[in-house]
Motif scaffolding. Structure first.
Motif, PDB file in Angstrom:
ATOM      1  N   LYS A 115       8.209   0.961   0.590  1.00 14.91           N
ATOM      2  CA  LYS A 115       6.624   0.723   1.702  1.00 14.91           C
ATOM      3  C   LYS A 115       6.765   1.250   2.796  1.00 14.91           C
ATOM      4  O   LYS A 115       5.173   1.579   3.170  1.00 14.91           O
ATOM      5  CB  LYS A 115       7.835  -0.576   1.855  1.00 14.91           C
ATOM      6  N   ALA A 116       6.956   2.433   3.099  1.00 14.48           N
ATOM      7  CA  ALA A 116       6.521   3.189   4.453  1.00 14.48           C
ATOM      8  C   ALA A 116       5.906   4.067   3.787  1.00 14.48           C
ATOM      9  O   ALA A 116       4.822   4.892   4.390  1.00 14.48           O
ATOM     10  CB  ALA A 116       7.889   3.297   4.738  1.00 14.48           C
ATOM     11  N   LEU A 117       6.243   4.582   2.835  1.00 11.68           N
ATOM     12  CA  LEU A 117       5.267   5.538   2.730  1.00 11.68           C
ATOM     13  C   LEU A 117       3.540   5.384   1.524  1.00 11.68           C
ATOM     14  O   LEU A 117       3.122   6.461   1.998  1.00 11.68           O
ATOM     15  CB  LEU A 117       6.301   5.865   0.853  1.00 11.68           C
ATOM     16  N   ARG A 118       4.391   3.843   1.064  1.00 12.26           N
ATOM     17  CA  ARG A 118       2.793   3.644   0.819  1.00 12.26           C
ATOM     18  C   ARG A 118       1.962   3.228   2.224  1.00 12.26           C
ATOM     19  O   ARG A 118       0.476   3.469   2.010  1.00 12.26           O
ATOM     20  CB  ARG A 118       2.851   1.950  -0.061  1.00 12.26           C
ATOM     21  N   THR A 119       2.423   2.571   3.324  1.00 14.25           N
ATOM     22  CA  THR A 119       1.935   2.206   4.305  1.00 14.25           C
ATOM     23  C   THR A 119       1.322   3.181   5.318  1.00 14.25           C
ATOM     24  O   THR A 119      -0.425   2.611   5.916  1.00 14.25           O
ATOM     25  CB  THR A 119       2.801   0.600   4.566  1.00 14.25           C
ATOM     26  N   VAL A 120       2.030   3.294   5.591  1.00 18.20           N
ATOM     27  CA  VAL A 120       1.438   4.332   7.390  1.00 18.20           C
ATOM     28  C   VAL A 120       0.252   4.874   6.988  1.00 18.20           C
ATOM     29  O   VAL A 120      -0.677   4.862   7.989  1.00 18.20           O
ATOM     30  CB  VAL A 120       2.921   5.684   7.131  1.00 18.20           C
ATOM     31  N   PRO A 121       0.047   5.526   5.822  1.00 18.22           N
ATOM     32  CA  PRO A 121      -1.356   6.467   6.063  1.00 18.22           C
ATOM     33  C   PRO A 121      -2.452   5.982   5.949  1.00 18.22           C
ATOM     34  O   PRO A 121      -3.156   6.098   6.301  1.00 18.22           O
ATOM     35  CB  PRO A 121      -1.291   6.858   4.478  1.00 18.22           C
ATOM     36  N   VAL A 122      -1.789   4.007   5.169  1.00 12.71           N
ATOM     37  CA  VAL A 122      -2.977   3.573   5.414  1.00 12.71           C
ATOM     38  C   VAL A 122      -3.312   3.012   6.784  1.00 12.71           C
ATOM     39  O   VAL A 122      -4.541   2.636   7.222  1.00 12.71           O
ATOM     40  CB  VAL A 122      -2.927   2.528   4.511  1.00 12.71           C
ATOM     41  N   LEU A 126      -7.084   2.481   9.097  1.00 11.56           N
ATOM     42  CA  LEU A 126      -7.214   1.645   9.538  1.00 11.56           C
ATOM     43  C   LEU A 126      -7.607   1.435  11.302  1.00 11.56           C
ATOM     44  O   LEU A 126      -8.282   1.191  11.958  1.00 11.56           O
ATOM     45  CB  LEU A 126      -6.330   0.469   8.934  1.00 11.56           C
ATOM     46  N   ALA A 127      -6.141   2.596  11.830  1.00  8.54           N
ATOM     47  CA  ALA A 127      -6.277   2.315  13.038  1.00  8.54           C
ATOM     48  C   ALA A 127      -7.373   3.389  13.820  1.00  8.54           C
ATOM     49  O   ALA A 127      -7.995   2.908  15.091  1.00  8.54           O
ATOM     50  CB  ALA A 127      -4.573   2.644  13.461  1.00  8.54           C
ATOM     51  N   GLU A 128      -7.448   4.256  13.348  1.00  4.91           N
ATOM     52  CA  GLU A 128      -8.457   5.172  13.570  1.00  4.91           C
ATOM     53  C   GLU A 128     -10.043   4.849  13.808  1.00  4.91           C
ATOM     54  O   GLU A 128     -11.402   4.442  14.448  1.00  4.91           O
ATOM     55  CB  GLU A 128      -8.331   6.218  12.238  1.00  4.91           C
ATOM     56  N   THR A 129     -10.159   3.087  12.504  1.00  2.00           N
ATOM     57  CA  THR A 129     -11.657   2.675  12.667  1.00  2.00           C
ATOM     58  C   THR A 129     -11.204   1.810  13.331  1.00  2.00           C
ATOM     59  O   THR A 129     -12.708   1.752  14.799  1.00  2.00           O
ATOM     60  CB  THR A 129     -11.334   1.962  11.101  1.00  2.00           C
ATOM     61  N   VAL A 149       6.203   2.321  11.085  1.00  2.00           N
ATOM     62  CA  VAL A 149       4.746   1.991  11.365  1.00  2.00           C
ATOM     63  C   VAL A 149       4.719   1.870  12.223  1.00  2.00           C
ATOM     64  O   VAL A 149       3.405   2.967  13.080  1.00  2.00           O
ATOM     65  CB  VAL A 149       4.321   0.651  10.634  1.00  2.00           C
ATOM     66  N   THR A 150       4.956   1.050  13.643  1.00  2.00           N
ATOM     67  CA  THR A 150       5.040   0.943  15.084  1.00  2.00           C
ATOM     68  C   THR A 150       4.688   2.558  15.779  1.00  2.00           C
ATOM     69  O   THR A 150       3.723   3.274  16.189  1.00  2.00           O
ATOM     70  CB  THR A 150       5.875   0.580  15.459  1.00  2.00           C
ATOM     71  N   ARG A 151       5.837   3.569  15.373  1.00  2.00           N
ATOM     72  CA  ARG A 151       6.142   4.679  15.541  1.00  2.00           C
ATOM     73  C   ARG A 151       4.985   5.577  15.081  1.00  2.00           C
ATOM     74  O   ARG A 151       4.507   6.810  16.247  1.00  2.00           O
ATOM     75  CB  ARG A 151       7.574   5.097  14.881  1.00  2.00           C
ATOM     76  N   ALA A 152       4.877   5.448  13.955  1.00  2.00           N
ATOM     77  CA  ALA A 152       3.364   6.414  13.262  1.00  2.00           C
ATOM     78  C   ALA A 152       1.997   5.765  14.163  1.00  2.00           C
ATOM     79  O   ALA A 152       1.905   6.731  14.365  1.00  2.00           O
ATOM     80  CB  ALA A 152       3.615   5.712  12.022  1.00  2.00           C
ATOM     81  N   LEU A 376       3.780  11.016   6.098  1.00  2.00           N
ATOM     82  CA  LEU A 376       2.646  11.329   6.725  1.00  2.00           C
ATOM     83  C   LEU A 376       2.329  12.896   6.306  1.00  2.00           C
ATOM     84  O   LEU A 376       1.685  12.901   5.524  1.00  2.00           O
ATOM     85  CB  LEU A 376       3.227  12.327   8.613  1.00  2.00           C
ATOM     86  N   TYR A 377       3.969  13.403   5.557  1.00  2.00           N
ATOM     87  CA  TYR A 377       3.961  14.972   4.980  1.00  2.00           C
ATOM     88  C   TYR A 377       4.382  15.100   3.678  1.00  2.00           C
ATOM     89  O   TYR A 377       3.653  16.203   2.994  1.00  2.00           O
ATOM     90  CB  TYR A 377       4.706  15.541   5.678  1.00  2.00           C
TER      91      TYR A 377
END
Length: 419
Positions: A115-122, A126-129, A149-152, A376-377
């Motif tokens: 779930k983290a792999l799928r979620t963090v990049p998205v 969104l946060a940049e928007t 997710v919060t740490r990201a 992330l990577y």
């Protein structure tokens, strides 16, 4: 006051709207933007939200949009409650690890990593928007795995705080057991998201946990699926997610013998959406209480009200460690009571954490750091390292097999796996 909800087409959303309607004096919302790419679900949920607000006599306007830019523009706070891949991907998270003898759960173990792999990049996109179109807004993350997710978000410099309903759920249960108003009860809550213990239960400032355990250990343990003797020996109440650690093999047997929680929730969501489509339904359906996220709306309202109103009260949130737990890196994200003001959250002092808890906290925190690196990577080696570091996996052959299985199952969501 404008609030935006990314993932506004979720069946959770009426729970949130119900809180906005009931707690209007605490949080005077004027505009609610529901943002979701699923137009059909969004239409049903937005219609339900408008009827609920009208029925409650609440004047807030509801905007339904697929445009993140339009939805977050000018928002004071943005709530993230999205699920990349929906219940279909969740079902894989909950069933695939069972093939390797590991617990199948959407936030804990191998499923949580997927779930983290799928979620963090998205989430970061969104946060940049949000940063561009609502630069002063607070991001409140309810998207799992909340700690990762919060740490990201914090590492990327966003004004973000993670929120979970575990603490408020236990606070309400303890208050009901004690027969008092929830406002009189506070918690000695410590750990990481979905890895926490209540080491104290304060009633008007006095710790009554020993008495609670003495009189209600069996009842509390039954609700957690654990033995009463464990709670008595710990002298604390673990969150129900600790069952995946304290009774791992038993849980695996149970999960193999019944349908996944994702399958149950998917069927529940179908029924909820049918209810939301009925123009005669103007209040939150009782069925929603079975969906999960109990008291989410009240926790969210309280947090946003304190962030925007500079109230300086104490709430349990996910935030930087900053030395609070000295056995963790300062940059780690922990879940503890904190003072909430317009400047953000500052963790309250935490009594020294016993090795029985600190060892597991440190172990899972190290995994979360590796999980974030993998999200992330990318790279199979980073995924394998994270799995190897997780205390519920930790074996080379199993980590190797799970890496191949998880990457194949999530290939559509991980561009770096192509080629």
């Amino acid at each position: 006051m404008k609030l935006a909800v990314i993932g506004g087409g979720s069946t959770y959303t009426p729970e949130l709207v119900d809180g906005f309607a009931r707690l209007r004096d605490e949080l005077p919302v004027t505009d609610i933007a529901l943002i979701d790419p699923n137009a059909s679900r969004l239409e049903l949920v937005a219609g339900m939200a408008r009827r609920m607000l009208a029925h409650a006599g609440h004047p807030a306007q509801v905007l339904a949009t697929a445009s993140v830019e339009e939805g977050v523009a000018g928002a004071d706070a943005v709530l993230f409650q999205l699920r990349i891949g929906g219940q279909t991907a969740r079902n894989v998270d909950e069933t695939l690890p069972l093939r390797c003898g590991c617990v199948g759960q959407e936030t804990t173990g191998a499923g949580g990593l997927a779930k983290a792999l799928r979620t963090v990049p998205v989430v970061l996109e969104l946060a940049e928007t949000v940063r561009r179109h609502a630069p002063g807004a607070w991001i409140v993350d309810f998207t799992n795995p909340v700690g990762v997710v919060t740490r990201a978000l914090l590492d990327a410099g966003h004004r973000a705080i993670g929120l979970c309903n575990v603490a408020i759920g236990f606070q309400r249960r303890a208050a009901a057991t004690l027969g008092v108003e929830p406002s009189r009860v506070s918690l000695g809550h410590v750990g990481l998201n979905h890895l926490t213990w209540e080491r104290a239960v304060y009633l008007d400032g006095v710790d009554v946990l020993p008495a609670l355990l003495g009189e209600h250990a069996e009842e509390l343990a039954e609700g957690l699926g654990l033995r009463p003797g464990l709670l008595t020996r710990l002298g604390a109440v673990p969150s129900y997610y600790l069952r995946y650690f304290y009774a791992h093999d038993q849980v695996v047997q149970e999960q193999r013998a019944r349908p996944s929680r994702a399958a149950e929730v998917a069927a529940m969501e179908e029924r909820l959406l049918e209810m939301y489509a009925d123009p005669a339904v103007v209040e939150k359906p009782e069925l929603l209480s079975q969906r999960g996220g109990a008291f989410y709306s009240e926790a969210a309202v309280a947090l946003i009200a304190s962030l925007l109103g500079d109230r300086g009260d104490a709430q349990v949130v996910n935030l930087r460690n900053g030395g609070t737990l000295p056995f963790l890196d300062d940059d780690a994200v922990i879940e503890v009571p904190a003072t909430i003001t317009a400047a953000g959250a500052v963790p309250l002092p935490v009594p020294a954490v016993e090795p029985l808890y600190s060892g597991l906290i440190a172990h899972v925190s190290a995994y979360e750091r590796l999980a974030l690196d993998a999200a992330l990577y990318g790279g199979a080696d980073r995924v394998r390292d994270a799995l190897l570091a997780h205390p519920l996996i930790g074996q080379d052959a199993i980590a190797e097999e799970l890496t191949d299985l998880l990457l194949e199952a999530n290939r559509a969501y991980l561009p770096w796996t192509v080629g």
